[in-house]
Design an enzyme around this catalytic site. Structure first.
Site: not given
Length: 713
Positions: A143, A146, A255, A412, A437
């Site tokens: 993605q 990164n 986040y 999120h 996750r």
């Protein structure tokens, strides 16, 4: 040349000359002006010395090893993914090591790695083979996020060795690697670059930092104001839209932590290259507030409140907060209690800012960090609910209630309006699942979010809040949830009655909900009581479930729990219920009783009342989980069927001690008793209870904000 073109050219030339005037290397975290002081500090101040030795150890391992630049092919956690991560970490470590030691081997390593990337980058597929439709593809990683993280790190390393690389090699690195990366982020990944989101923040920071280091002001302006330079997107728009006036990041504390790093690194660069922008003062010092708010969004152990998508292991020891704490203290006028956090972090940035922090710690200027009871508003204008935090006791044994009455939090966010979390004695008492996750564990969905993040973790029943008719708030519709937010009715963060109350009218059609949570300090008790009143009103009959997800073990109850011993069945078929094993379902005589749980050598007794007919269900997580993706979790659920209006009242007492070494138990029985509902209607709720034989009455008046809660002794 017409007049307008002349003006534009003059402005551009002036802007470009400013960049030339400031063009020295390094000039981001480590600066050329401060490098000698930092070098001396690495010998004088233990925390800076220790931090540098950690960096140097990583750099030494890098230069002693073989450079490996694999063709990108793996998802998160896979070999190529992890190698590219190591490469950017090594480049940054070697850049710092070069500046402090002056040893050319570190600069040579950075040069060789970047030349290696320059030789390959444009040959790699534009779309990573493991890219997914849910995220914009990267080129080095699966993605684009990164890729941007990679660039934020390597450009800092390059800046630190810039003067040690020949002009010819610099030209190759810049033209064959960095400029193509800039184009990939701003053109191929334009959607992410212009997105108001943490992915967008990393993108603009990558482009902006690179623009400064390479002396490309056009890219800096795009980073600041979006690809069209209109200001509708870009870094400044993100500061405007992603943070509330209190510095709360709309996606939640986890986040917020992650997004802080690109925000503060880019801010540092802006302040270095263009101090006339006064970026630290922007929007009433919103960055400083964001760092403080992030710290206040942790329990006293340093663990972030795991609301919304969150990996629960994260603490303020993470690199993002090391940068944030050092910069707020050294450059934004932060207070001395931040030094206490820096000591607990155990490291500083090897930089001008880290030097000041380490120096002042050595000189004994640190003070204990001041956790506060506070309400943190949500939404760009501060009018979209918020997060309330009530605290009691010392940092060593703190009670902490987190009350979530915030907005959805974009993609999120979880469907958990009016959710609570409760901590005591260094542990979660009533917990939140966080995200489903296993980050960077490739065998678990390539390290991405698991399917159970949607089917379980986001659903309302996964939280300590009301579920109506076994459905989730807004029927788990993100767009609908994003359009509404709760209303905070009351907040008081000090005194014997610390309290917060909020209303939510849109989560379930035709149902109005008001929740009021209190930390109540009474002279008979050394620990505050957690008092919780959840009220629902509707013209139609509904089934109401109020889960309490607890840690520990049930040790006592006022009613017999008739556990299903030879078969388990799921509690439902959707909205998260399909993942719950139904362990018991008991009718409680008189609609009131208690459950006691032992957790971390302490007892927690929850007394409850909910009307004449009340069921208590016990459930555990794990049904319909063929891949073993779900973690262990347990809850008791207060439940009422076919009810129009429903009020659940609970009082949780912290008491007693278990000494496993001495094999002794004290205070295992709760001192609270006699919980009775006096009134529960549209205007308010009142109830009484006893503590060690003394009767107390608590009155809540929903129509009078000036006299919202009364304690009658």
């Amino acid at each position: 040349m017409n007049y307008l073109k002349k003006v534009v050219l003059v402005i551009f030339c002036l802007q470009f000359s400013l960049f030339l005037a400031a063009q020295e290397h390094p000039n981001i975290m480590l600066t050329k002006a401060g490098i000698e002081s930092v070098r001396r500090g690495c010998e004088q101040y233990p925390l800076l010395q220790q931090s540098f030795m950690q960096v140097k150890d990583a750099a030494d391992k890098a230069v002693e090893g073989k450079i490996n630049i694999p063709v990108p092919k793996d998802g998160g956690g896979g070999p190529s993914h992890e190698q590219h991560k190591r490469n950017y970490q090594n480049v940054l470590a070697c850049g710092i090591a070069y500046q402090i030691t002056g040893e050319v081997k570190y600069a040579s390593y950075v040069r060789d790695v970047l030349l290696g990337y320059a030789a390959q980058y444009e040959k790699w597929p534009v779309v990573h083979p493991k890219s997914k439709a849910s995220n914009q593809a990267g080129r080095i990683f699966w993605q684009i996020l990164n890729d941007c993280v990679w660039q934020v790190n390597v450009i800092q390393g390059y800046d630190m060795v810039y003067d040690a690389i020949t002009p010819r090699d610099r030209k190759t690195i810049e033209n064959k690697l960095f400029v193509p990366v800039l184009k990939f982020i701003t053109e191929n990944s334009k959607e992410t670059f212009n997105r108001i989101h943490n992915h967008g923040t990393w993108a603009v920071a990558a482009v902006g930092l690179t623009g400064y280091v390479l002396n490309k002001p056009d890219y800096v302006e795009m980073a600041l104001k979006g690809s069209d330079k209109s200001g509708k997107t870009g870094y400044l728009a993100q500061l405007d839209q992603l943070f509330s006036p209190d510095g709360y990041y709309t996606e939640g504390p986890y986040y917020q932590r992650y997004a802080l790093l690109p925000f503060v690194i880019f801010a540092k660069a802006i302040n270095q290259y263009q101090p006339e922008r006064h970026i630290y003062e922007y929007r009433n010092k919103v960055l400083e507030k964001a760092i403080n708010t992030s710290l206040q969004s942790t329990y006293s152990t340093g663990v972030f409140f795991p609301i919304n998508d969150a990996i629960k292991d994260k603490t303020f020891e993470s690199a993002e907060l090391v940068y944030g704490v050092d910069l707020i203290y050294a450059e934004m006028g932060g207070k001395a209690d931040l030094l206490d956090v820096a000591q607990k972090q155990g490291r500083v940035i090897v930089s001008d800012a880290g030097l000041k922090v380490a120096k002042d710690i050595t000189e004994g200027k640190a003070k204990p960090f001041q956790y506060k009871s506070l309400i943190i508003t949500d939404g760009a204008a501060g009018n979209e609910g918020g997060l309330a935090v009530l605290r009691s006791g010392s940092n060593n044994d703190q009670q902490c209630l987190v009350f979530k009455a915030a907005s959805q939090g974009m993609g999120h966010g979880h469907f958990d309006r009016l959710n609570i979390l409760y901590y005591d004695n260094g542990s979660e008492v009533f917990s939140d699942y966080g995200a489903a996750r296993f980050i960077n564990i490739e065998s678990k969905n390539d390290g991405e979010y698991l399917p159970e993040n949607k089917t379980w973790a986001k659903q309302t029943v996964a939280h300590n809040t009301l579920v109506v008719d076994k459905t989730s708030a807004f029927k788990a519709n993100l767009n609908e949830a994003q359009s509404h937010y709760p209303e905070i009715l009351y907040f008081k963060g000090d005194g014997e009655v610390q309290a917060v109350s909020a209303r939510e009218d849109k989560a379930f059609p035709g149902v109005s909900m008001v929740r009021t949570s209190v930390l109540l300090h009474l002279p008979e008790l050394t620990k505050a009581l957690l008092v919780d009143v959840y009220k629902a009103e509707s013209s139609a009959a509904h089934t109401y479930d109020l889960p309490f997800w607890y840690n520990g073990y049930v040790t006592d109850a006022s009613f017999k729990i008739n556990a299903f011993t030879d078969q388990l069945r799921p509690a439902g078929t959707k909205y998260g219920y399909e993942h719950l094993w139904m362990n018991s379902n008991d009718s409680v005589p008189g609609g009131s009783g208690y459950i006691t749980v032992m957790n971390n050598k302490r007892f927690y007794t929850t007394h409850f009342a909910g009307g004449s007919v009340l069921n208590v269900k016990t459930v555990s997580l794990g049904a319909n989980d063929p891949n073993y993706n779900l973690l262990n979790a347990k809850a008791f659920i207060l439940s009422r069927s076919q009810s129009h209006d429903q009020t659940f009242i609970s009082i949780t007492e912290s008491h007693g001690l278990v000494d496993a070494i001495a094999e002794t138990t004290t205070g295992a029985k709760s001192t609270v008793s006699g919980l009775k509902v006096i009134k529960a209607d549209r205007d308010g709720t009142s109830f009484s209870f006893e503590v060690q034989g003394k009767v107390y009455q608590l009155i809540m008046n929903y129509t009078d904000k000036n006299n919202f809660i009364q304690l009658i002794k």
